[in-house]
Each structure stands twice: as C-alpha cells, then as structure tokens.
Design a protein around this motif. Structure first.
Motif, PDB file in Angstrom:
ATOM      1  N   GLU A  16      47.581  51.061  33.304  1.00 48.22           N
ATOM      2  CA  GLU A  16      47.388  52.195  32.394  1.00 48.22           C
ATOM      3  C   GLU A  16      47.283  53.506  33.149  1.00 48.22           C
ATOM      4  O   GLU A  16      47.695  54.559  32.670  1.00 48.22           O
ATOM      5  CB  GLU A  16      46.163  51.991  31.486  1.00 48.22           C
ATOM      6  CG  GLU A  16      44.823  51.998  32.206  1.00 48.22           C
ATOM      7  CD  GLU A  16      44.435  50.680  32.848  1.00 48.22           C
ATOM      8  OE1 GLU A  16      43.307  50.593  33.354  1.00 48.22           O
ATOM      9  OE2 GLU A  16      45.237  49.740  32.873  1.00 48.22           O
ATOM     10  N   SER A  27      45.178  65.704  27.867  1.00 48.94           N
ATOM     11  CA  SER A  27      43.994  65.594  27.017  1.00 48.94           C
ATOM     12  C   SER A  27      43.420  66.989  26.812  1.00 48.94           C
ATOM     13  O   SER A  27      43.708  67.921  27.568  1.00 48.94           O
ATOM     14  CB  SER A  27      42.956  64.669  27.651  1.00 48.94           C
ATOM     15  OG  SER A  27      43.444  63.342  27.667  1.00 48.94           O
ATOM     16  N   SER A  62      44.345  62.358  24.264  1.00 47.31           N
ATOM     17  CA  SER A  62      42.979  62.326  23.728  1.00 47.31           C
ATOM     18  C   SER A  62      42.496  63.739  23.452  1.00 47.31           C
ATOM     19  O   SER A  62      42.902  64.683  24.132  1.00 47.31           O
ATOM     20  CB  SER A  62      42.005  61.710  24.740  1.00 47.31           C
ATOM     21  OG  SER A  62      42.353  60.398  25.051  1.00 47.31           O
ATOM     22  N   TYR A  64      38.693  65.530  23.004  1.00 50.87           N
ATOM     23  CA  TYR A  64      37.243  65.374  23.105  1.00 50.87           C
ATOM     24  C   TYR A  64      36.586  66.534  22.357  1.00 50.87           C
ATOM     25  O   TYR A  64      36.850  67.695  22.667  1.00 50.87           O
ATOM     26  CB  TYR A  64      36.793  65.373  24.575  1.00 50.87           C
ATOM     27  CG  TYR A  64      37.338  64.215  25.352  1.00 50.87           C
ATOM     28  CD1 TYR A  64      36.618  63.023  25.439  1.00 50.87           C
ATOM     29  CD2 TYR A  64      38.578  64.283  25.981  1.00 50.87           C
ATOM     30  CE1 TYR A  64      37.124  61.943  26.142  1.00 50.87           C
ATOM     31  CE2 TYR A  64      39.080  63.204  26.690  1.00 50.87           C
ATOM     32  CZ  TYR A  64      38.354  62.041  26.762  1.00 50.87           C
ATOM     33  OH  TYR A  64      38.845  60.966  27.454  1.00 50.87           O
ATOM     34  N   SER A  87      44.576  62.060  13.814  1.00 50.68           N
ATOM     35  CA  SER A  87      44.111  60.673  13.888  1.00 50.68           C
ATOM     36  C   SER A  87      45.205  59.707  13.418  1.00 50.68           C
ATOM     37  O   SER A  87      45.418  58.666  14.025  1.00 50.68           O
ATOM     38  CB  SER A  87      42.845  60.496  13.052  1.00 50.68           C
ATOM     39  OG  SER A  87      42.372  59.181  13.121  1.00 50.68           O
ATOM     40  N   LYS A  90      47.677  58.549  15.893  1.00 47.68           N
ATOM     41  CA  LYS A  90      47.113  57.699  16.959  1.00 47.68           C
ATOM     42  C   LYS A  90      46.691  58.487  18.197  1.00 47.68           C
ATOM     43  O   LYS A  90      46.676  57.963  19.311  1.00 47.68           O
ATOM     44  CB  LYS A  90      48.081  56.576  17.348  1.00 47.68           C
ATOM     45  CG  LYS A  90      48.501  55.709  16.190  1.00 47.68           C
ATOM     46  CD  LYS A  90      47.308  55.055  15.548  1.00 47.68           C
ATOM     47  CE  LYS A  90      47.733  54.173  14.378  1.00 47.68           C
ATOM     48  NZ  LYS A  90      46.720  54.003  13.384  1.00 47.68           N
ATOM     49  N   ILE A  91      46.345  59.749  18.005  1.00 50.06           N
ATOM     50  CA  ILE A  91      45.736  60.509  19.092  1.00 50.06           C
ATOM     51  C   ILE A  91      44.279  60.077  19.153  1.00 50.06           C
ATOM     52  O   ILE A  91      43.592  60.008  18.123  1.00 50.06           O
ATOM     53  CB  ILE A  91      45.856  62.028  18.849  1.00 50.06           C
ATOM     54  CG1 ILE A  91      47.328  62.440  18.892  1.00 50.06           C
ATOM     55  CG2 ILE A  91      45.034  62.805  19.875  1.00 50.06           C
ATOM     56  CD1 ILE A  91      47.582  63.875  18.500  1.00 50.06           C
ATOM     57  N   ARG A  92      43.814  59.751  20.330  1.00 53.96           N
ATOM     58  CA  ARG A  92      42.430  59.283  20.503  1.00 53.96           C
ATOM     59  C   ARG A  92      41.484  60.470  20.324  1.00 53.96           C
ATOM     60  O   ARG A  92      41.556  61.454  21.062  1.00 53.96           O
ATOM     61  CB  ARG A  92      42.268  58.670  21.889  1.00 53.96           C
ATOM     62  CG  ARG A  92      40.903  58.098  22.150  1.00 53.96           C
ATOM     63  CD  ARG A  92      40.921  57.343  23.489  1.00 53.96           C
ATOM     64  NE  ARG A  92      39.610  56.842  23.799  1.00 53.96           N
ATOM     65  CZ  ARG A  92      38.856  57.290  24.809  1.00 53.96           C
ATOM     66  NH1 ARG A  92      39.296  58.229  25.618  1.00 53.96           N
ATOM     67  NH2 ARG A  92      37.662  56.773  25.033  1.00 53.96           N
ATOM     68  N   CYS A  94      37.662  61.643  20.389  1.00 55.11           N
ATOM     69  CA  CYS A  94      36.342  61.257  20.895  1.00 55.11           C
ATOM     70  C   CYS A  94      35.340  62.358  20.582  1.00 55.11           C
ATOM     71  O   CYS A  94      35.588  63.525  20.875  1.00 55.11           O
ATOM     72  CB  CYS A  94      36.388  61.039  22.398  1.00 55.11           C
ATOM     73  SG  CYS A  94      37.483  59.706  22.877  1.00 55.11           S
ATOM     74  N   ASP A 112      39.615  58.177  12.757  1.00 55.64           N
ATOM     75  CA  ASP A 112      39.101  57.147  13.652  1.00 55.64           C
ATOM     76  C   ASP A 112      38.473  57.856  14.852  1.00 55.64           C
ATOM     77  O   ASP A 112      39.180  58.469  15.651  1.00 55.64           O
ATOM     78  CB  ASP A 112      40.247  56.229  14.091  1.00 55.64           C
ATOM     79  CG  ASP A 112      39.763  55.055  14.913  1.00 55.64           C
ATOM     80  OD1 ASP A 112      38.558  54.726  14.854  1.00 55.64           O
ATOM     81  OD2 ASP A 112      40.598  54.468  15.624  1.00 55.64           O
ATOM     82  N   CYS A 114      36.062  57.898  18.251  1.00 52.22           N
ATOM     83  CA  CYS A 114      35.438  57.197  19.373  1.00 52.22           C
ATOM     84  C   CYS A 114      34.180  57.996  19.728  1.00 52.22           C
ATOM     85  O   CYS A 114      34.276  59.176  20.059  1.00 52.22           O
ATOM     86  CB  CYS A 114      36.428  57.183  20.538  1.00 52.22           C
ATOM     87  SG  CYS A 114      35.710  56.816  22.124  1.00 52.22           S
ATOM     88  N   GLU A 124      34.579  60.420  31.712  1.00 51.28           N
ATOM     89  CA  GLU A 124      35.994  60.316  31.347  1.00 51.28           C
ATOM     90  C   GLU A 124      36.771  61.569  31.719  1.00 51.28           C
ATOM     91  O   GLU A 124      37.836  61.472  32.323  1.00 51.28           O
ATOM     92  CB  GLU A 124      36.151  60.038  29.845  1.00 51.28           C
ATOM     93  CG  GLU A 124      35.920  58.606  29.489  1.00 51.28           C
ATOM     94  CD  GLU A 124      36.477  58.236  28.130  1.00 51.28           C
ATOM     95  OE1 GLU A 124      35.996  57.223  27.608  1.00 51.28           O
ATOM     96  OE2 GLU A 124      37.391  58.913  27.597  1.00 51.28           O
TER      97      GLU A 124
END
Length: 135
Positions: A16, A27, A62, A64, A87, A90-92, A94, A112, A114, A124
């Motif tokens: 990964e 990010s 991602s 944050y 979301s 499928k972007i993370r 957090c 969604d 995190c 991170e």
C-alpha cells in the motif's frame, strides 16, 4: 574457494505504501468550517474549494477534519451535501474525535467517518508524503 550463489526471492513489503508513492493522490487537512476567514465569504470560498474537488475528480486519498473543520460533518452544515458526495466517492474522511465531541457534531450514515483521536491523526499525517492544509 568456491562461491555459493544464493537465490533471491522477491518480497512485497507494505504494497500500500508503494502504491501511494506512485499515485497522484494527496491528502488534505481541513482545520475550519470556512476558508481564509470566519465569514460568509470564507464559507463560500470553502464551498468552491470542495466543489472543485468534486467537479475536477481530483484524486484525494483522505481528508482529515480537525478543530472546527469537524462542523462540516454535521447534517446542519450548509456544506454537508458536498461532504456526503465526497464520502460517496470513497474518499476516506477522518474526524478528530476530540474535536467532534468538543463541537457536539451530529452526522448521519450518508457520511462514512473514520474517527481518530488527536495523537492518531498526528501520527497518520506525519507519515503522509503529499499533504495539503486548508487554512
């Protein structure tokens, strides 16, 4: 003296990390529920910034949300629908749990999230090569 030849074995360690190293994704840290200034204009600028990510299919890995940036995750926020769209792509997303609790944010299952505490977020982001902070 004889030379012994050892056979090598190819091993993939942390694939990964290798994938991310060759990716054009980045990010993002969002620190506030506005961009530049705490005003209607600042919120309008943030709306344009997030819309630009969606319109241009920008490769964001991602996002944050820290400090008052977590307010964007609230169903009561004017930009919530844009966040829900991020979301769905499928972007993370957090959120700093400490900030989320401090600002008493209420979200729903369209986003969604995190949840990470302050230390985990710091850990991170310190490991991310391509990181931008929205001021």
């Amino acid at each position: 003296m004889s030379k012994h030849r050892k056979e090598s074995t190819e091993v993939s360690v942390f694939p990964e990390l290798i994938d991310n190293a060759h990716s054009d994704s980045f990010s993002l840290i969002i620190k506030h529920d506005y961009y530049s200034s705490d005003s209607d204009h600042g919120r309008s600028l943030l709306d344009a910034f997030i819309s630009s990510i969606l319109i241009n299919h920008t490769s964001v890995a991602s996002i944050y949300f820290i400090d008052s940036g977590v307010k964007l995750l609230s169903t009561n926020n004017d930009l919530f629908e844009l966040i829900a769209e991020l979301s769905s792509r499928k972007i993370r997303l957090c959120a700093c749990l400490d900030s989320y609790q401090q600002f008493e944010v209420e979200s729903d299952d369209r986003v969604d999230i995190c949840f990470l505490d302050s230390i985990d977020i710091a850990t991170e982001v310190l490991a991310i090569d391509r990181l931008h902070t929205l001021e």
